[in-house]
Design a protein around this motif. Structure first.
Motif, PDB file in Angstrom:
ATOM      1  N   UNK A  58       0.818  -1.216   0.000  1.00  0.00           N
ATOM      2  CA  UNK A  58       0.000   0.000   0.000  1.00  0.00           C
ATOM      3  C   UNK A  58       0.850   1.265   0.000  1.00  0.00           C
ATOM      4  N   UNK A  59       2.036   1.213   0.554  1.00  0.00           N
ATOM      5  CA  UNK A  59       2.920   2.376   0.589  1.00  0.00           C
ATOM      6  C   UNK A  59       3.751   2.539  -0.682  1.00  0.00           C
ATOM      7  N   UNK A  60       3.960   1.464  -1.425  1.00  0.00           N
ATOM      8  CA  UNK A  60       4.821   1.510  -2.610  1.00  0.00           C
ATOM      9  C   UNK A  60       4.156   2.291  -3.736  1.00  0.00           C
ATOM     10  N   UNK A  61       4.972   3.021  -4.471  1.00  0.00           N
ATOM     11  CA  UNK A  61       4.482   3.744  -5.642  1.00  0.00           C
ATOM     12  C   UNK A  61       4.575   2.800  -6.841  1.00  0.00           C
ATOM     13  N   UNK A  62       3.408   2.377  -7.328  1.00  0.00           N
ATOM     14  CA  UNK A  62       3.394   1.404  -8.416  1.00  0.00           C
ATOM     15  C   UNK A  62       2.118   1.552  -9.238  1.00  0.00           C
ATOM     16  N   UNK A  63       2.144   0.938 -10.423  1.00  0.00           N
ATOM     17  CA  UNK A  63       0.982   0.963 -11.307  1.00  0.00           C
ATOM     18  C   UNK A  63       0.044  -0.218 -11.081  1.00  0.00           C
ATOM     19  N   UNK A  64       0.581  -1.316 -10.531  1.00  0.00           N
ATOM     20  CA  UNK A  64      -0.228  -2.513 -10.350  1.00  0.00           C
ATOM     21  C   UNK A  64       0.173  -3.213  -9.057  1.00  0.00           C
ATOM     22  N   UNK A  65      -0.807  -3.414  -8.192  1.00  0.00           N
ATOM     23  CA  UNK A  65      -0.603  -4.143  -6.937  1.00  0.00           C
ATOM     24  C   UNK A  65      -1.156  -5.553  -7.119  1.00  0.00           C
ATOM     25  N   UNK A  66      -0.283  -6.545  -6.955  1.00  0.00           N
ATOM     26  CA  UNK A  66      -0.686  -7.935  -7.184  1.00  0.00           C
ATOM     27  C   UNK A  66      -0.625  -8.704  -5.866  1.00  0.00           C
ATOM     28  N   UNK A  67      -1.689  -9.450  -5.588  1.00  0.00           N
ATOM     29  CA  UNK A  67      -1.749 -10.257  -4.377  1.00  0.00           C
ATOM     30  C   UNK A  67      -2.352 -11.620  -4.658  1.00  0.00           C
ATOM     31  N   UNK A  68      -2.295 -12.474  -3.662  1.00  0.00           N
ATOM     32  CA  UNK A  68      -2.847 -13.825  -3.771  1.00  0.00           C
ATOM     33  C   UNK A  68      -4.077 -13.912  -2.886  1.00  0.00           C
ATOM     34  N   UNK A  69      -5.121 -14.555  -3.397  1.00  0.00           N
ATOM     35  CA  UNK A  69      -6.355 -14.732  -2.644  1.00  0.00           C
ATOM     36  C   UNK A  69      -6.660 -16.216  -2.529  1.00  0.00           C
ATOM     37  N   UNK A  70      -6.619 -16.714  -1.304  1.00  0.00           N
ATOM     38  CA  UNK A  70      -6.952 -18.116  -1.022  1.00  0.00           C
ATOM     39  C   UNK A  70      -8.472 -18.223  -0.944  1.00  0.00           C
ATOM     40  N   UNK A  71      -9.072 -18.868  -1.918  1.00  0.00           N
ATOM     41  CA  UNK A  71     -10.534 -18.966  -1.970  1.00  0.00           C
ATOM     42  C   UNK A  71     -11.102 -19.857  -0.874  1.00  0.00           C
ATOM     43  N   UNK A  72     -10.235 -20.600  -0.163  1.00  0.00           N
ATOM     44  CA  UNK A  72     -10.701 -21.423   0.950  1.00  0.00           C
ATOM     45  C   UNK A  72     -10.976 -20.581   2.204  1.00  0.00           C
TER      46      UNK A  72
END
Length: 170
Positions: A117-131
């Motif tokens: 959230x603090x990084x200056x970037x164009x795209x924030x990518x994360x992983x979502x565990x659907x379980x």
């Protein structure tokens, strides 16, 4: 949990929610146009370090700069009382502008979420565990969520990100 710890957790959660709502320019680039990637990690295993080194090497071969920040297992002195990283620890990583920042930390990891959230970037990518249950803060924080069943497996996660970026057209 003591009253002080409860207050710290509440303040921390409010800060993360406020950071998630800060607007930022969002853009997903084709892999050929990506010039910089930031990777946020927390206490990687030896196998995961090898995967991350291989990923970094392959990206460098494509002339893509990769910066990694990892919170080690023994992180005494790197975190504030609230559980968030100290400014001195993350300042070098945050001094760069990235095309993409990838959060490779485990689910619920505050270090990873805060740095992304603090990084200056164009795209924030994360992983979502659907379980697991849906986390509204995670949905607000990331521009791209790679969904999977069960805990994140680093090599598959990074491979899925690359496959997606190869499919993006200009």
């Amino acid at each position: 949990m003591s009253l002080i710890e409860t207050i710290r957790a509440h303040k921390r959660d409010k800060l993360l929610a406020r950071l998630a709502l800060v607007p930022h320019k969002k853009c997903i680039k084709p892999l050929d146009n990506v010039k910089s990637i930031g990777v946020v990690a927390h206490a990687l295993t030896i196998e995961e370090r090898g995967v991350l080194q291989s990923f970094t090497h392959h990206m460098n071969m494509r002339s893509i700069m990769v910066q990694v920040i990892e919170l080690p297992e023994d992180c005494e002195g790197l975190l504030e009382k609230s559980g968030l990283p100290t400014e001195s620890f993350i300042s070098l990583f945050l001094s760069y502008k990235y095309d993409m920042v990838i959060d490779t930390t485990p689910a619920g990891d505050l270090f990873g979420l805060y740095v992304v959230l603090r990084a200056e970037c164009l795209l924030r990518v994360g992983y979502d565990d659907t379980d697991n249950l849906v986390n509204p803060l995670k949905n607000e924080s990331f521009d791209l969520l790679i969904r999977g069943s069960g805990p994140r497996v680093l090599d598959g996660y990074l491979a899925n990100i690359l496959k997606l970026l190869v499919q993006v057209r200009k």
